[in-house]
Design a protein around this motif. Structure first.
Motif, PDB file in Angstrom:
ATOM      1  N   GLN A  24       0.851  -0.969  -0.057  1.00  0.00           N
ATOM      2  CA  GLN A  24       0.065  -0.097  -0.067  1.00  0.00           C
ATOM      3  C   GLN A  24       0.755   1.421   0.074  1.00  0.00           C
ATOM      4  O   GLN A  24       2.074   1.354   0.356  1.00  0.00           O
ATOM      5  CB  GLN A  24      -0.936   0.081   1.363  1.00  0.00           C
ATOM      6  N   THR A  25       0.352   2.444  -0.565  1.00  0.00           N
ATOM      7  CA  THR A  25       1.009   3.434  -0.280  1.00  0.00           C
ATOM      8  C   THR A  25       1.264   3.923   1.148  1.00  0.00           C
ATOM      9  O   THR A  25       2.836   4.253   1.438  1.00  0.00           O
ATOM     10  CB  THR A  25       0.058   4.923  -0.950  1.00  0.00           C
ATOM     11  N   GLN A  87       9.652   6.985   9.135  1.00  0.00           N
ATOM     12  CA  GLN A  87       9.219   6.452   7.623  1.00  0.00           C
ATOM     13  C   GLN A  87       7.821   6.846   7.237  1.00  0.00           C
ATOM     14  O   GLN A  87       7.572   7.078   6.095  1.00  0.00           O
ATOM     15  CB  GLN A  87       9.502   4.958   7.654  1.00  0.00           C
ATOM     16  N   ARG A  88       6.886   6.573   8.203  1.00  0.00           N
ATOM     17  CA  ARG A  88       5.521   7.029   7.798  1.00  0.00           C
ATOM     18  C   ARG A  88       5.491   8.553   7.606  1.00  0.00           C
ATOM     19  O   ARG A  88       4.706   9.142   6.727  1.00  0.00           O
ATOM     20  CB  ARG A  88       4.792   6.759   9.098  1.00  0.00           C
ATOM     21  N   LEU A  89       6.183   9.284   8.310  1.00  0.00           N
ATOM     22  CA  LEU A  89       6.152  10.751   8.173  1.00  0.00           C
ATOM     23  C   LEU A  89       6.591  11.190   6.820  1.00  0.00           C
ATOM     24  O   LEU A  89       6.174  11.813   6.040  1.00  0.00           O
ATOM     25  CB  LEU A  89       7.025  11.580   9.123  1.00  0.00           C
ATOM     26  N   LEU A  90       7.764  10.346   6.359  1.00  0.00           N
ATOM     27  CA  LEU A  90       8.382  10.641   4.754  1.00  0.00           C
ATOM     28  C   LEU A  90       7.136  10.118   3.624  1.00  0.00           C
ATOM     29  O   LEU A  90       6.992  10.971   2.790  1.00  0.00           O
ATOM     30  CB  LEU A  90       9.591   9.838   4.559  1.00  0.00           C
ATOM     31  N   ARG A  91       6.451   8.907   3.948  1.00  0.00           N
ATOM     32  CA  ARG A  91       5.389   8.747   3.166  1.00  0.00           C
ATOM     33  C   ARG A  91       4.201   9.889   3.015  1.00  0.00           C
ATOM     34  O   ARG A  91       3.818  10.114   2.082  1.00  0.00           O
ATOM     35  CB  ARG A  91       4.761   7.412   3.638  1.00  0.00           C
ATOM     36  N   ILE A  92       3.992  10.298   4.211  1.00  0.00           N
ATOM     37  CA  ILE A  92       3.106  11.486   4.263  1.00  0.00           C
ATOM     38  C   ILE A  92       3.242  12.744   3.435  1.00  0.00           C
ATOM     39  O   ILE A  92       2.374  13.277   2.856  1.00  0.00           O
ATOM     40  CB  ILE A  92       2.732  11.551   5.797  1.00  0.00           C
ATOM     41  N   LYS A  93       4.599  12.974   3.771  1.00  0.00           N
ATOM     42  CA  LYS A  93       5.206  14.126   2.655  1.00  0.00           C
ATOM     43  C   LYS A  93       4.944  13.822   1.200  1.00  0.00           C
ATOM     44  O   LYS A  93       4.636  14.623   0.429  1.00  0.00           O
ATOM     45  CB  LYS A  93       6.541  14.320   3.244  1.00  0.00           C
ATOM     46  N   ALA A  94       5.492  12.448   0.964  1.00  0.00           N
ATOM     47  CA  ALA A  94       5.227  12.213  -0.373  1.00  0.00           C
ATOM     48  C   ALA A  94       3.854  12.271  -0.893  1.00  0.00           C
ATOM     49  O   ALA A  94       3.738  12.580  -2.100  1.00  0.00           O
ATOM     50  CB  ALA A  94       5.989  10.892  -0.568  1.00  0.00           C
ATOM     51  N   ARG A  96       1.689  14.503  -0.307  1.00  0.00           N
ATOM     52  CA  ARG A  96       1.155  15.665  -0.487  1.00  0.00           C
ATOM     53  C   ARG A  96       1.803  16.250  -2.025  1.00  0.00           C
ATOM     54  O   ARG A  96       0.799  16.781  -2.809  1.00  0.00           O
ATOM     55  CB  ARG A  96       1.895  16.960   0.525  1.00  0.00           C
ATOM     56  N   TRP A  97       3.028  15.559  -2.296  1.00  0.00           N
ATOM     57  CA  TRP A  97       3.541  15.976  -3.428  1.00  0.00           C
ATOM     58  C   TRP A  97       2.724  15.113  -4.672  1.00  0.00           C
ATOM     59  O   TRP A  97       2.634  15.694  -6.067  1.00  0.00           O
ATOM     60  CB  TRP A  97       5.142  15.662  -3.516  1.00  0.00           C
ATOM     61  N   GLU A  98       2.299  13.883  -4.403  1.00  0.00           N
ATOM     62  CA  GLU A  98       1.625  13.049  -5.380  1.00  0.00           C
ATOM     63  C   GLU A  98       0.236  13.264  -5.465  1.00  0.00           C
ATOM     64  O   GLU A  98      -0.131  13.281  -6.739  1.00  0.00           O
ATOM     65  CB  GLU A  98       1.871  11.595  -4.993  1.00  0.00           C
ATOM     66  N   ILE A 102      -5.206  17.450  -0.973  1.00  0.00           N
ATOM     67  CA  ILE A 102      -6.380  16.597  -0.389  1.00  0.00           C
ATOM     68  C   ILE A 102      -5.968  14.971  -0.481  1.00  0.00           C
ATOM     69  O   ILE A 102      -5.824  14.655  -1.346  1.00  0.00           O
ATOM     70  CB  ILE A 102      -7.786  16.905  -0.885  1.00  0.00           C
ATOM     71  N   ILE A 103      -5.827  14.411   0.714  1.00  0.00           N
ATOM     72  CA  ILE A 103      -5.639  12.975   0.530  1.00  0.00           C
ATOM     73  C   ILE A 103      -6.914  12.296   0.308  1.00  0.00           C
ATOM     74  O   ILE A 103      -8.103  12.510   0.862  1.00  0.00           O
ATOM     75  CB  ILE A 103      -5.301  12.506   2.138  1.00  0.00           C
ATOM     76  N   PRO A 104      -6.559  11.165  -0.628  1.00  0.00           N
ATOM     77  CA  PRO A 104      -7.922  10.451  -1.073  1.00  0.00           C
ATOM     78  C   PRO A 104      -8.411   9.654   0.213  1.00  0.00           C
ATOM     79  O   PRO A 104      -7.763   9.273   1.128  1.00  0.00           O
ATOM     80  CB  PRO A 104      -7.118   9.183  -2.104  1.00  0.00           C
ATOM     81  N   ALA A 105      -9.831   9.443   0.359  1.00  0.00           N
ATOM     82  CA  ALA A 105     -10.217   8.811   1.388  1.00  0.00           C
ATOM     83  C   ALA A 105      -9.834   7.343   1.610  1.00  0.00           C
ATOM     84  O   ALA A 105      -9.666   6.941   3.016  1.00  0.00           O
ATOM     85  CB  ALA A 105     -11.623   8.754   1.160  1.00  0.00           C
TER      86      ALA A 105
END
Length: 166
Positions: A24-25, A87-94, A96-98, A102-105
């Motif tokens: 998963q993302t 590592q979760r924080l880095l994925r959360i930042k990514a 935003r860029w991707e 707005i985060i998909p539900a």
């Protein structure tokens, strides 16, 4: 702390492995796993405090190796837990860029409340920065994240300056 066939910091290391293995993302936040690691940290710390008090009154040097071992296990738990969160924080930042602001539900369901708050704060900070650059015009840094394949690019100017000689 009596554990059968389990070593110190196993659960903490398992958090990192599960995050890395996930297709998963960003996998759901393992609240139970984090809680177990924090409880183990607390238990190890309390055992060390009790044994350190015993050591300071008795001066028994045979307690020293066990104190050091527990302290190393406690430090490893902390490092693994911080790695998991980072590592979760880095994925959360990514995210935003991707995906934009707005985060998909389906992805948002995998985040805990502090992570959603971090995403929103990070998104606002990034948007504010993008508005502040480019001579007041603002620049969307998230627009095209892949470099061009061609060596030459076409540049359009806001004002015509005729021919420029080099």
């Amino acid at each position: 702390m009596a554990k059968s066939n389990k070593m110190f910091a196993d659960k903490a290391f398992e958090l990192i492995k599960e995050l890395e293995r996930s297709s998963q993302t960003i996998p759901p936040f393992d609240d139970d796993g984090v809680r177990q690691v924090l409880e183990e940290i607390k238990a190890i710390f309390e055992e060390n405090c009790a044994q350190a008090a015993n050591y300071s009154t008795s001066g028994d040097r045979t307690l020293w190796p066990l104190l050091n071992f527990r302290h190393a296990a406690l430090q490893r738990n902390k490092r693994c837990l911080l790695t998991y969160l980072y590592q979760r924080l880095l994925r959360i930042k990514a995210l935003r860029w991707e995906f934009g602001p707005i985060i998909p539900a389906d992805i948002k369901a995998s985040l805990c409340e502090p992570e959603v708050n971090f995403f929103n704060t990070y998104s606002k900070s990034l948007a504010s920065y993008m508005r502040s650059i480019g001579d007041g015009q603002g620049i969307d840094l998230t627009g095209d994240l892949r470099p061009p394949k061609s060596l030459y690019i076409e540049v359009r100017c806001v004002e015509d300056y005729d021919n420029i000689q080099r």
